[in-house]
Every structure is written in C-alpha cells, then in structure tokens.
Design an enzyme around this catalytic site. Structure first.
Site, PDB file in Angstrom:
ATOM      1  N   ARG A 163       0.922  -1.564  -0.111  1.00 24.99           N
ATOM      2  CA  ARG A 163      -0.099   0.023  -0.107  1.00 24.99           C
ATOM      3  C   ARG A 163       0.723   1.283  -0.359  1.00 24.99           C
ATOM      4  NH1 ARG A 163      -3.126  -3.414  -0.384  1.00 24.99           N
ATOM      5  NH2 ARG A 163      -5.566  -3.417   0.239  1.00 24.99           N
ATOM      6  N   SER A 235     -10.954  -1.070   3.248  1.00 23.23           N
ATOM      7  CA  SER A 235      -9.609  -0.789   4.626  1.00 23.23           C
ATOM      8  C   SER A 235      -9.726   0.567   5.289  1.00 23.23           C
ATOM      9  CB  SER A 235      -8.576  -1.547   3.914  1.00 23.23           C
ATOM     10  OG  SER A 235      -9.004  -3.860   3.349  1.00 23.23           O
ATOM     11  N   GLU A 331      -5.279   3.698   6.275  1.00 23.01           N
ATOM     12  CA  GLU A 331      -5.241   3.451   5.127  1.00 23.01           C
ATOM     13  C   GLU A 331      -5.670   4.348   4.109  1.00 23.01           C
ATOM     14  OE1 GLU A 331      -5.067   0.830   0.964  1.00 23.01           O
ATOM     15  OE2 GLU A 331      -6.556  -0.036   2.741  1.00 23.01           O
TER      16      GLU A 331
HETATM   17  N1  EPU Z   1     -10.015 -11.167  10.286  1.00 22.08           N
HETATM   18  C1  EPU Z   1     -11.178 -11.056  11.493  1.00 22.08           C
HETATM   19  N2  EPU Z   1     -11.517 -10.671  11.771  1.00 22.08           N
HETATM   20  C2  EPU Z   1     -12.061  -9.653  10.141  1.00 22.08           C
HETATM   21  C3  EPU Z   1     -11.355  -9.737   9.821  1.00 22.08           C
HETATM   22  C4  EPU Z   1      -9.626 -10.565   9.308  1.00 22.08           C
HETATM   23  O1  EPU Z   1     -10.422 -12.197  12.311  1.00 22.08           O
HETATM   24  O2  EPU Z   1     -13.089  -8.887  10.972  1.00 22.08           O
HETATM   25  C5  EPU Z   1      -8.620 -11.828   9.934  1.00 22.08           C
HETATM   26  C6  EPU Z   1      -9.696 -13.064   8.943  1.00 22.08           C
HETATM   27  O3  EPU Z   1      -9.903 -14.188   9.090  1.00 22.08           O
HETATM   28  C7  EPU Z   1      -8.264 -13.146   8.467  1.00 22.08           C
HETATM   29  C8  EPU Z   1      -7.545 -12.137   8.808  1.00 22.08           C
HETATM   30  O4  EPU Z   1      -7.328 -11.324   9.736  1.00 22.08           O
HETATM   31  O5  EPU Z   1      -7.303 -14.981   9.435  1.00 22.08           O
HETATM   32  C9  EPU Z   1      -7.248 -11.283   7.571  1.00 22.08           C
HETATM   33  O6  EPU Z   1      -8.268 -11.177   6.891  1.00 22.08           O
HETATM   34  P1  EPU Z   1      -8.482 -10.791   5.444  1.00 22.08           P
HETATM   35  O7  EPU Z   1      -7.864 -12.071   4.479  1.00 22.08           O
HETATM   36  O8  EPU Z   1     -10.306 -10.507   4.486  1.00 22.08           O
HETATM   37  O9  EPU Z   1      -7.996 -10.167   5.028  1.00 22.08           O
HETATM   38  P2  EPU Z   1      -7.365  -8.246   5.291  1.00 22.08           P
HETATM   39  O10 EPU Z   1      -5.845  -8.652   5.528  1.00 22.08           O
HETATM   40  O11 EPU Z   1      -8.449  -8.140   6.201  1.00 22.08           O
HETATM   41  C10 EPU Z   1      -6.658  -7.893   2.850  1.00 22.08           C
HETATM   42  C11 EPU Z   1      -6.678  -5.947   1.967  1.00 22.08           C
HETATM   43  C12 EPU Z   1      -8.146  -6.273   1.843  1.00 22.08           C
HETATM   44  C13 EPU Z   1      -8.140  -7.337   0.571  1.00 22.08           C
HETATM   45  C14 EPU Z   1      -8.262  -8.497   1.472  1.00 22.08           C
HETATM   46  C15 EPU Z   1      -7.619  -9.749   0.540  1.00 22.08           C
HETATM   47  C16 EPU Z   1      -5.894  -4.221   3.549  1.00 22.08           C
HETATM   48  C17 EPU Z   1      -5.936  -2.885   4.474  1.00 22.08           C
HETATM   49  N3  EPU Z   1      -6.471  -4.617   2.609  1.00 22.08           N
HETATM   50  O12 EPU Z   1      -7.555  -7.668   4.525  1.00 22.08           O
HETATM   51  O13 EPU Z   1      -8.675  -5.246   0.716  1.00 22.08           O
HETATM   52  O14 EPU Z   1      -9.370  -7.336  -0.164  1.00 22.08           O
HETATM   53  O15 EPU Z   1      -7.459  -8.658   2.183  1.00 22.08           O
HETATM   54  O16 EPU Z   1      -6.892  -9.924  -0.208  1.00 22.08           O
HETATM   55  O17 EPU Z   1      -4.070  -5.189   2.869  1.00 22.08           O
HETATM   56  C18 EPU Z   1      -8.374  -2.073   0.564  1.00 22.08           C
HETATM   57  O18 EPU Z   1      -7.532  -2.428   0.744  1.00 22.08           O
HETATM   58  O19 EPU Z   1      -9.709  -1.271   0.767  1.00 22.08           O
HETATM   59  C19 EPU Z   1      -8.867  -4.008   0.614  1.00 22.08           C
HETATM   60  C20 EPU Z   1     -10.537  -4.235   0.610  1.00 22.08           C
END
Ligand code: EPU
Length: 335
Positions: A163, A235, A331
């Site tokens: 990012r 995010s 972000e």
């Molecule tokens: N998790 C939770 N609770 C939640 C959310 C997440 O326990 O409410 C846990 C999930 O179970 C998982 C981990 O956290 O083990 C990571 O969650 P997830 O794979 O959903 O991805 P993320 O890290 O929350 C990132 C990006 C998203 C992108 C997803 C999928 C960032 C800041 N965000 O989210 O990007 O869609 O990975 O690759 O890096 C965006 O930038 O607007 C965005 C949506």
C-alpha cells in the site's frame, strides 16, 4: 474537454458519502486539458480526486479538485505470450479487469471488483488475494505540474511496497497520473493460494480465468459492503507490520493470531483480526460503525460527518493499542 463545477457537493464523489463541498472541481480528459488548466497559474490548493474510494473528507475543500475522466484502453504491444496495455487514468479499475478477463489475459483477475479508477491504482499499490498491481505495472505516465511537461516513470522507480508508492511520498502534490502501462499474460497463471479462493473456484466448476474472477467477486461481495448501499472506503486501516520479537510475544498470548511474512524479515498482522478481538466488529456509534462482516472497514450508515468517522477510528486505534501494544495506521487519506 474540461468540465468545471463550483461549490460542488462531494457526496456522490466519495465512497464514504460524506457531504462536504469543494470550492471548484475540474474534470479533465487530456494532457492538453491539464496544460490549459495550469496555464493561468498553479492554484494554491489543488489535488486529484479520482474515484473518491480511499478518501475521507473531514471539512470542505477550499481548493481545486482535478478528476480524470479519460476512458481509453489500448493494446500497445503484443507477442506470443504477453500483451502490453496502456490505460487512461479515468478508466474504472474493474472495467479494466473485465476487459482483460474477456480477452483471456491473465495478471489482474485477483484484483477484481476493487473500487476506484486506474489512476489511483499505483498510488496505493492496490492489492488483494495475494496480488498487487505493482506486479503488472511497467510504467506510469505523469504530468508534472511545475514544469507542465509529461514524463513516464518505470515501475522500478515507483517505490512500490505494501500500500505504498513514491506517489504517496516524494511525488505527492507534484504530479498527476494520466495513465499506466501494464503487461498481461496469455499463459494461464492462476494464483489460488489465498484464503477460500481455491474452494470457490472449484465450486464454480474449476480453474478458468472467468471462474477466478467470479470467485473473487463473490468472496468480496460476501465480506465487503457495497459503497452504493453503505458508505465506506474499503479497509480503513493498513495491516500493521511489526518486528518478529513483537509477533512472537503476541503469539505466546494469542496463538491463533493470523500473521504473514513481510519484507525485511518483519511480520504482517491482520488489523481486522486485532479489531475483531477487541470486540469491536459490528460496533455502532450513532451513524458510524465497524462493519459486521469485516472489522477493517468503517461504515457511514447515512449522514455521518468525516469527524464522526475519525472519532471512531481513534477509539479503535486506542483499543488495539491497549490490548496488543500495536499501532494501526489509517490507509484512507484523511483530509
Ligand atoms: N479477520 C478477522 N476478523 C475480521 C477481519 C479479518 O478475524 O473482521 C481475520 C481473517 O479471518 C483473516 C485475517 O484477519 O485470518 C485477514 O483477513 P482477510 O483475509 O479478510 O484480509 P484483510 O487483511 O482483512 C486485506 C486487504 C483487503 C483485501 C484482502 C484480501 C489491507 C489493508 N486490506 O484485508 O483490501 O481485499 O486483504 O486480499 O491490506 C482494501 O484495501 O480496501 C481492501 C479491502
């Protein structure tokens, strides 16, 4: 062609749907439009407002917002295995993904349904499901405001990171991104390693480019709120990157904490998980809240001001800090 708007309500131009105003907004198509605009001098305050999907206005903007609306997608070079494509900054990112998938071109399918325009993609190096736009970008086309000249920057000089890019740092407020060149592949290169993608793709009948796109779209739709229904900017926080010693300490207390290897031997944690573990998922305070299915996303239930969103963000940051000793940074661009 230039279109100008004065004292414009930005509600429909930011995905958080906050009702701030801008003194002036200029939609532009071509480099000539930009030259014409800047010919009368560089305004004291100006910035690019692309799709407005990663921004939170906390007050009216007393300056000029510049919005690219050019829509061209052109193949500029092809060989047996790859195709180079030049895309204007004003193209909707997901229209580009649909364009590529319909032509059997691999490389950006995992980035399906990310809201926003092409010009914003390199700024925050958009990423999802194990892919980042930096992996396909060859160069970025720019308009340098001071010199009023165009230039191109090769990907190697764009300072891409998680990012991150030079456009958020050194070049912020100095250039306008007018387009990007990407290279896509004719050879299948499925990347299914992240989360539930493989299972979703199998459910749809197996590994095809179209099925990967559909799987990603359906996973995103199931987790992330549609900004047309519920104001949000995806995010709100970046996933924090911490030293191994910090991660190890946390893993002793929270053995199920998600963690991923990051650059320089550091460890990336999941901000959504940290917020969730603070018991804040689904938390609501007036017209703002934490999304009920993804704790990384803050939402405007309707009529909230940017200030209310910020107040909630601060509360979340301090809860996460108190419980885990970890700082989570926004972000979203806050104005
Ligand atoms: N998790 C939770 N609770 C939640 C959310 C997440 O326990 O409410 C846990 C999930 O179970 C998982 C981990 O956290 O083990 C990571 O969650 P997830 O794979 O959903 O991805 P993320 O890290 O929350 C990132 C990006 C998203 C992108 C997803 C999928 C960032 C800041 N965000 O989210 O990007 O869609 O990975 O690759 O890096 C965006 O930038 O607007 C965005 C949506």
């Amino acid at each position: 062609m230039i279109r100008e708007f004065y004292h414009i309500d930005l509600r429909n131009r930011n995905s958080f749907r906050v009702a701030q105003r801008a003194t002036r907004l200029v939609e532009f198509e071509t480099i000539e439009d930009l030259r014409l605009f800047f010919a009368s001098g560089i305004p004291e305050h100006w910035m690019v407002l692309s799709g407005g999907n990663n921004i939170l206005f906390t007050e009216d903007y007393d300056g000029v917002l510049l919005t690219p609306i050019s829509q061209n997608i052109n193949i500029i070079e092809e060989d047996n295995s790859t195709v180079a494509v030049r895309i204007d900054a004003g193209v909707e990112w997901d229209n580009l993904v649909a364009w590529a998938v319909s032509r059997d071109l691999w490389g950006i399918e995992n980035l399906s349904l990310i809201p926003g325009k092409v010009g914003a993609a390199p700024v925050q190096n958009i990423g999802a499901y194990g892919c980042e736009v930096a992996q396909v970008i060859e160069r970025v086309h720019l308009f340098d405001v001071q010199s009023q000249r165009t230039c191109t920057l090769d990907a190697a000089h764009c300072g891409f990171g998680y990012r991150e890019s030079v456009f958020k740092q050194l070049l912020k407020g100095r250039v306008i991104i007018t387009g990007i060149d990407i290279r896509l592949s004719r050879t299948p290169n499925p990347r299914l390693g992240y989360g539930d993608i493989e299972r979703e793709v199998e459910k749809l009948g197996g590994v095809t480019l179209q099925n990967i796109r559909e799987a990603i779209c359906s996973i995103r739709r199931s987790k992330l709120p549609d900004p047309n229904v519920l104001g949000n900017a995806g995010s709100f926080f970046k996933n924090p990157v911490v030293d191994t010693t910090v991660a190890e300490r946390l893993l002793t207390d929270f053995p199920d904490m998600p963690h991923y290897p990051a650059a320089n031997g550091q460890v990336k944690l999941a901000a959504g998980w940290l917020i969730d573990r603070c018991g804040l998922k689904g938390f609501r305070d007036g017209q703002v809240g934490v999304h009920e299915r993804q704790a990384l996303v803050l939402v405007n239930f309707g009529g909230a001001s940017g200030g209310e969103v910020i107040a909630l963000a601060r509360k979340i940051q301090s809860c996460v800090h108190n419980k885990f000793g970890v700082e989570i940074a926004a972000e979203v661009n806050i104005l």
